[in-house]
Scaffold this motif. Structure first.
Motif, PDB file in Angstrom:
ATOM      1  N   MET A 221       0.830  -1.212   0.000  1.00  0.00           N
ATOM      2  CA  MET A 221       0.000   0.000   0.000  1.00  0.00           C
ATOM      3  C   MET A 221       0.866   1.263   0.000  1.00  0.00           C
ATOM      4  O   MET A 221       0.571   2.243  -0.687  1.00  0.00           O
ATOM      5  CB  MET A 221      -0.934  -0.014   1.210  1.00  0.00           C
ATOM      6  CG  MET A 221      -2.041  -1.052   1.093  1.00  0.00           C
ATOM      7  SD  MET A 221      -3.325  -0.920   2.383  1.00  0.00           S
ATOM      8  CE  MET A 221      -2.384  -1.388   3.815  1.00  0.00           C
ATOM      9  N   GLY A 222       1.962   1.219   0.760  1.00  0.00           N
ATOM     10  CA  GLY A 222       2.859   2.366   0.785  1.00  0.00           C
ATOM     11  C   GLY A 222       3.489   2.632  -0.562  1.00  0.00           C
ATOM     12  O   GLY A 222       3.577   3.790  -1.015  1.00  0.00           O
ATOM     13  N   ASN A 223       3.913   1.586  -1.262  1.00  0.00           N
ATOM     14  CA  ASN A 223       4.531   1.751  -2.571  1.00  0.00           C
ATOM     15  C   ASN A 223       3.516   2.158  -3.633  1.00  0.00           C
ATOM     16  O   ASN A 223       3.860   2.864  -4.593  1.00  0.00           O
ATOM     17  CB  ASN A 223       5.260   0.459  -2.982  1.00  0.00           C
ATOM     18  CG  ASN A 223       6.615   0.328  -2.321  1.00  0.00           C
ATOM     19  OD1 ASN A 223       7.556   1.063  -2.653  1.00  0.00           O
ATOM     20  ND2 ASN A 223       6.740  -0.592  -1.373  1.00  0.00           N
ATOM     21  N   CYS A 224       2.260   1.705  -3.496  1.00  0.00           N
ATOM     22  CA  CYS A 224       1.215   2.154  -4.427  1.00  0.00           C
ATOM     23  C   CYS A 224       1.031   3.674  -4.299  1.00  0.00           C
ATOM     24  O   CYS A 224       0.912   4.396  -5.301  1.00  0.00           O
ATOM     25  CB  CYS A 224      -0.104   1.443  -4.129  1.00  0.00           C
ATOM     26  SG  CYS A 224      -0.149  -0.274  -4.670  1.00  0.00           S
ATOM     27  N   TYR A 225       0.990   4.153  -3.073  1.00  0.00           N
ATOM     28  CA  TYR A 225       0.849   5.592  -2.840  1.00  0.00           C
ATOM     29  C   TYR A 225       2.044   6.353  -3.432  1.00  0.00           C
ATOM     30  O   TYR A 225       1.871   7.370  -4.127  1.00  0.00           O
ATOM     31  CB  TYR A 225       0.742   5.868  -1.345  1.00  0.00           C
ATOM     32  CG  TYR A 225       0.859   7.330  -0.988  1.00  0.00           C
ATOM     33  CD1 TYR A 225      -0.211   8.210  -1.204  1.00  0.00           C
ATOM     34  CD2 TYR A 225       2.042   7.844  -0.461  1.00  0.00           C
ATOM     35  CE1 TYR A 225      -0.092   9.555  -0.894  1.00  0.00           C
ATOM     36  CE2 TYR A 225       2.164   9.185  -0.150  1.00  0.00           C
ATOM     37  CZ  TYR A 225       1.101  10.038  -0.367  1.00  0.00           C
ATOM     38  OH  TYR A 225       1.222  11.369  -0.065  1.00  0.00           O
ATOM     39  N   LEU A 226       3.252   5.858  -3.185  1.00  0.00           N
ATOM     40  CA  LEU A 226       4.449   6.528  -3.703  1.00  0.00           C
ATOM     41  C   LEU A 226       4.482   6.522  -5.231  1.00  0.00           C
ATOM     42  O   LEU A 226       4.931   7.490  -5.858  1.00  0.00           O
ATOM     43  CB  LEU A 226       5.705   5.857  -3.144  1.00  0.00           C
ATOM     44  CG  LEU A 226       5.945   6.027  -1.633  1.00  0.00           C
ATOM     45  CD1 LEU A 226       7.120   5.167  -1.182  1.00  0.00           C
ATOM     46  CD2 LEU A 226       6.193   7.496  -1.298  1.00  0.00           C
ATOM     47  N   ALA A 227       4.001   5.424  -5.857  1.00  0.00           N
ATOM     48  CA  ALA A 227       3.971   5.347  -7.317  1.00  0.00           C
ATOM     49  C   ALA A 227       3.032   6.410  -7.888  1.00  0.00           C
ATOM     50  O   ALA A 227       3.315   7.015  -8.935  1.00  0.00           O
ATOM     51  CB  ALA A 227       3.547   3.951  -7.767  1.00  0.00           C
ATOM     52  N   GLU A 228       1.908   6.632  -7.204  1.00  0.00           N
ATOM     53  CA  GLU A 228       0.972   7.672  -7.660  1.00  0.00           C
ATOM     54  C   GLU A 228       1.578   9.065  -7.504  1.00  0.00           C
ATOM     55  O   GLU A 228       1.451   9.930  -8.379  1.00  0.00           O
ATOM     56  CB  GLU A 228      -0.324   7.583  -6.853  1.00  0.00           C
ATOM     57  CG  GLU A 228      -1.149   6.343  -7.159  1.00  0.00           C
ATOM     58  CD  GLU A 228      -2.365   6.227  -6.258  1.00  0.00           C
ATOM     59  OE1 GLU A 228      -2.498   7.060  -5.333  1.00  0.00           O
ATOM     60  OE2 GLU A 228      -3.172   5.304  -6.457  1.00  0.00           O
ATOM     61  N   VAL A 229       2.254   9.274  -6.367  1.00  0.00           N
ATOM     62  CA  VAL A 229       2.872  10.573  -6.120  1.00  0.00           C
ATOM     63  C   VAL A 229       3.967  10.868  -7.130  1.00  0.00           C
ATOM     64  O   VAL A 229       4.128  12.004  -7.607  1.00  0.00           O
ATOM     65  CB  VAL A 229       3.419  10.630  -4.674  1.00  0.00           C
ATOM     66  CG1 VAL A 229       4.261  11.890  -4.464  1.00  0.00           C
ATOM     67  CG2 VAL A 229       2.276  10.577  -3.675  1.00  0.00           C
ATOM     68  N   LYS A 230       4.736   9.829  -7.492  1.00  0.00           N
ATOM     69  CA  LYS A 230       5.865  10.009  -8.406  1.00  0.00           C
ATOM     70  C   LYS A 230       5.475   9.708  -9.859  1.00  0.00           C
ATOM     71  O   LYS A 230       6.320   9.338 -10.667  1.00  0.00           O
ATOM     72  CB  LYS A 230       6.997   9.064  -8.000  1.00  0.00           C
ATOM     73  CG  LYS A 230       7.475   9.234  -6.553  1.00  0.00           C
ATOM     74  CD  LYS A 230       8.226  10.528  -6.343  1.00  0.00           C
ATOM     75  CE  LYS A 230       8.776  10.619  -4.923  1.00  0.00           C
ATOM     76  NZ  LYS A 230       9.509  11.881  -4.690  1.00  0.00           N
ATOM     77  N   ALA A 231       4.210   9.846 -10.185  1.00  0.00           N
ATOM     78  CA  ALA A 231       3.731   9.491 -11.526  1.00  0.00           C
ATOM     79  C   ALA A 231       4.488  10.202 -12.629  1.00  0.00           C
ATOM     80  O   ALA A 231       4.608   9.685 -13.751  1.00  0.00           O
ATOM     81  CB  ALA A 231       2.234   9.790 -11.638  1.00  0.00           C
ATOM     82  N   GLY A 232       5.029  11.396 -12.363  1.00  0.00           N
ATOM     83  CA  GLY A 232       5.748  12.142 -13.393  1.00  0.00           C
ATOM     84  C   GLY A 232       7.178  11.678 -13.580  1.00  0.00           C
ATOM     85  O   GLY A 232       7.868  12.132 -14.500  1.00  0.00           O
ATOM     86  N   ASP A 233       7.660  10.772 -12.739  1.00  0.00           N
ATOM     87  CA  ASP A 233       9.049  10.298 -12.830  1.00  0.00           C
ATOM     88  C   ASP A 233       9.033   8.797 -13.138  1.00  0.00           C
ATOM     89  O   ASP A 233       8.846   7.968 -12.241  1.00  0.00           O
ATOM     90  CB  ASP A 233       9.769  10.566 -11.503  1.00  0.00           C
ATOM     91  CG  ASP A 233      11.255  10.245 -11.573  1.00  0.00           C
ATOM     92  OD1 ASP A 233      11.666   9.516 -12.502  1.00  0.00           O
ATOM     93  OD2 ASP A 233      12.011  10.700 -10.677  1.00  0.00           O
ATOM     94  N   PRO A 234       9.188   8.414 -14.418  1.00  0.00           N
ATOM     95  CA  PRO A 234       9.116   6.997 -14.809  1.00  0.00           C
ATOM     96  C   PRO A 234      10.074   6.105 -14.017  1.00  0.00           C
ATOM     97  O   PRO A 234       9.739   4.963 -13.687  1.00  0.00           O
ATOM     98  CB  PRO A 234       9.473   7.018 -16.298  1.00  0.00           C
ATOM     99  CG  PRO A 234       9.160   8.409 -16.737  1.00  0.00           C
ATOM    100  CD  PRO A 234       9.435   9.289 -15.571  1.00  0.00           C
ATOM    101  N   HIS A 235      11.273   6.606 -13.731  1.00  0.00           N
ATOM    102  CA  HIS A 235      12.253   5.787 -13.001  1.00  0.00           C
ATOM    103  C   HIS A 235      11.748   5.473 -11.598  1.00  0.00           C
ATOM    104  O   HIS A 235      11.832   4.324 -11.124  1.00  0.00           O
ATOM    105  CB  HIS A 235      13.593   6.522 -12.923  1.00  0.00           C
ATOM    106  CG  HIS A 235      14.620   5.779 -12.112  1.00  0.00           C
ATOM    107  ND1 HIS A 235      15.236   4.646 -12.573  1.00  0.00           N
ATOM    108  CD2 HIS A 235      15.110   6.023 -10.857  1.00  0.00           C
ATOM    109  CE1 HIS A 235      16.075   4.209 -11.638  1.00  0.00           C
ATOM    110  NE2 HIS A 235      16.023   5.038 -10.594  1.00  0.00           N
ATOM    111  N   GLN A 236      11.187   6.496 -10.900  1.00  0.00           N
ATOM    112  CA  GLN A 236      10.659   6.288  -9.561  1.00  0.00           C
ATOM    113  C   GLN A 236       9.471   5.328  -9.583  1.00  0.00           C
ATOM    114  O   GLN A 236       9.332   4.456  -8.722  1.00  0.00           O
ATOM    115  CB  GLN A 236      10.256   7.634  -8.954  1.00  0.00           C
ATOM    116  CG  GLN A 236      11.413   8.544  -8.590  1.00  0.00           C
ATOM    117  CD  GLN A 236      12.106   8.099  -7.309  1.00  0.00           C
ATOM    118  OE1 GLN A 236      11.548   7.324  -6.534  1.00  0.00           O
ATOM    119  NE2 GLN A 236      13.329   8.561  -7.107  1.00  0.00           N
TER     120      GLN A 236
END
Length: 600
Positions: A221-236
């Motif tokens: 769940m934590g990584n899903c949230y971070l993936a949404e937050v970093k949506a503009g950075d493909p590497h992240q």
């Protein structure tokens, strides 16, 4: 005096005639006619007044009376024995069977007499076993072990059998005596004890899995949230998605272990890496160890391959650690150390060296600095239901089950303890002499094989699984047709059977199961490749499709690599074998079992 001697002569002559008559008629007798003559009360009364009575007859009468009494006692004891007793001659012909033996087998003594023990053959033991058995006892060495016999009514039953040769005065084998004990009830009780211990251990295991599973879910769940937050950075985003994938595989591994542990199946002995098994088990069991207890590990880097059952060996470790945790209650600076190394036969405790068959052994030990075990308790430590725990804290089966499991693996277990200092439990398991190949998983860097536009009929009643698998297959280069239940999949295949290249079916679906869909499809297209997907109980699915060619059973959750590889294997096997007969195809395409849950 002379009259008495004449009378003795006459009686002796009569007894000689009686003895000859017995032999001529082949009538067996427990005592000989001479013994009966010497102990005859009428004769003794007549001779009582003569010196020959005091000097010869009376001493002989006392001796023979004692011997006769001993023989009668022995005969009564054998008849009253609760264990079945059978006596054969040197050729194996049954001459005697006691009442217990006839009760166990269902045959009367008359039916058994003149037959051989082969009348009890169940077919469970092969000819090689019987050859070794007869070589052993005919060489004068007793044989003891467990076999399965068949009673007169046809039912098979387990037997603890001991056969001992009997020699005559010349040292030659004249007979064999067999002790025959039906152990059906004992084995049933043993299974019940194992199940009781399994349920006790299940509570501990589930607690550990729940702890680890919640940690995995929190990470996802934590990584899903971070993936949404970093949506503009493909590497992240890629990094976070990779974490989610790995954590999902860990969760799948946890569920898989729980299902295997809970599965009611017989012992499945196979080559396995004990070092890997211990490391994986410790991950699960760490949550069952109190946080104030330091858990130390010293696991060898070599695989330590043994021939064993992973579930039983995991349970052994679980029980040893649970025993150590109990011993640490109230102790300052508590620790548990789990170690695994290898030793040769000379490194075994002396009591085990003569019993060992293997050359090298895996040495697993669990050490604690707890209260130790009192000397008077050590001998009873592995007895069922023996426990020093408080009421409600345990039923005393853990170490008894561990002892039984180690014995089932031809291993040894030993306790080393000192009161107030601590305890070390040592387990020795035979190492495989040759390194048998383990089941190979795909390498992490292996590329997913691409499809060539083949049409896959995908059926699953879970819309989320159906959607994600659909997109996954299309990304691999396949054309995908979807169905949300078994009936829809069957209808679609009936109308388009010639355009479908493979089936990917969930086992459990409404209206028709995946197995039923596959069977109907095979009636129309015997060559259609099939992958059956199940969330649990692969054995049940395998049993239902045992005669299928080019069929694989895959466990959820599966990885893209698994789907890609197994589809290519099945489809390419179909392409390369199209010119061969169905018999050739069947011989080259056995049912494959695929139950990996991803890489960990």
């Amino acid at each position: 005096m002379r009259t008495g001697l004449k009378l003795l002569f006459i009686i002796a002559f009569c007894e000689l005639l009686i003895m000859m008559l017995f032999q001529w008629l082949d009538i067996p007798s427990v005592t000989s006619p001479w013994v009966e003559a010497i102990t005859d009360p009428v004769l003794l009364a007549l001779l009582a007044a003569y010196p020959v009575y005091r000097l010869i007859v009376r001493p002989l009468a006392l001796l023979t009376t004692d011997a006769q009494s001993g023989l009668r006692k022995m005969a009564r004891a054998v008849d009253a024995s609760a264990a079945g007793i059978m006596i054969t001659n040197a050729s194996g012909i049954i001459e005697y069977s006691n009442p217990a033996f006839t009760n166990i087998t269902g045959y009367s003594a008359g039916e058994l007499a003149g037959n051989t023990p082969a009348i009890l053959k169940s077919g469970e033991q092969d000819e090689t076993f019987y050859q070794h058995f007869w070589q052993t006892i005919s060489s004068g060495v007793p044989w003891s072990g467990r076999i399965v016999d068949k009673a007169k009514d046809g039912h098979a039953y387990p037997v603890r059998l001991t056969v001992s040769p009997i020699t005559n005065d010349e040292g030659k084998i004249s007979h064999y005596v067999a002790m025959h004990e039906d152990v059906s009830e004992q084995e049933t009780l043993h299974k019940q004890l194992m199940q009781a211990q399994k349920m006790e251990a299940m509570g501990t295991l589930v607690a550990g899995i729940a702890h680890d599973f919640n940690n995995v879910l929190a990470g996802i769940m934590g990584n899903c949230y971070l993936a949404e937050v970093k949506a503009g950075d493909p590497h992240q985003v890629s990094e976070k998605l990779d974490r989610i994938r790995k954590q999902s595989q860990q969760a799948a591994g946890l569920i898989r272990r729980l299902l295997i542990f809970a599965h009611h199946e017989a012992i499945q002995m196979q080559p396995l890496s004990l070092a890997s098994l211990i490391r994986e088990s410790l991950k699960l069991q760490r949550a069952s160890v109190p946080e104030n207890v330091e858990l130390k590990t010293d696991i060898a880097s070599t695989p330590m391959e043994v021939h064993g059952d992973s579930i039983q060996l995991q349970q052994v470790l679980l029980n040893l650690i649970g025993n150590a945790v109990h011993a640490l209650q109230g102790r300052p600076n508590p620790f548990i150390r789990v170690g695994l190394t290898d030793v040769d036969r000379s490194g075994l405790p002396s009591v085990f060296r003569s019993k060992s068959k293997a050359v090298r052994f895996a040495h697993l030990f669990v050490e604690d600095n707890g209260n130790g075990i009192a000397k008077e308790h050590r001998e009873k430590l592995f007895e069922p239901f023996f426990t020093t725990k408080e009421r409600g804290k345990g039923i005393g089966l853990g170490l008894a089950m561990a002892y039984g499991a180690v014995q089932a693996h031809d291993g040894f277990i030993e306790v080393e303890s000192e009161e107030g200092i601590g305890t070390v439990l040592h387990v020795y398991l035979p190492l495989l002499e040759t390194q048998e190949s383990m089941k190979c998983n795909m390498r992490k860097d292996e590329k997913i094989p691409r499809g060539q536009g083949e049409t896959i009929l995908l059926a699953d009643d879970n819309p989320h699984v159906l959607e994600s698998t659909h997109e996954m297959l299309e990304s691999m280069g396949y054309h995908v047709i979807t169905a949300c239940n078994g009936e829809e999949a069957t209808r679609w295949f009936e109308n388009n059977q010639n355009t479908v290249d493979a089936l990917l079916l969930d086992v459990r679906m409404p209206h028709k199961s995946g197995v039923e869909v596959a069977a109907l499809a095979r009636n129309m297209r015997p060559d259609i490749p099939v992958i059956l997907v199940t969330s649990h109980d692969e054995e049940d699915a395998l049993g239902k499709v045992a005669d299928f060619e080019r069929c694989m059973v895959l466990s959820k959750p599966y990885t893209p690599e698994q789907i890609g590889v197994y589809l290519r294997r099945l489809i390419e096997a179909q392409i390369t074998d199209t010119d061969q007969s169905p018999a050739d195809l069947k011989s080259k395409s056995p049912l494959n079992r695929v139950t990996e849950t991803g890489h960990e």
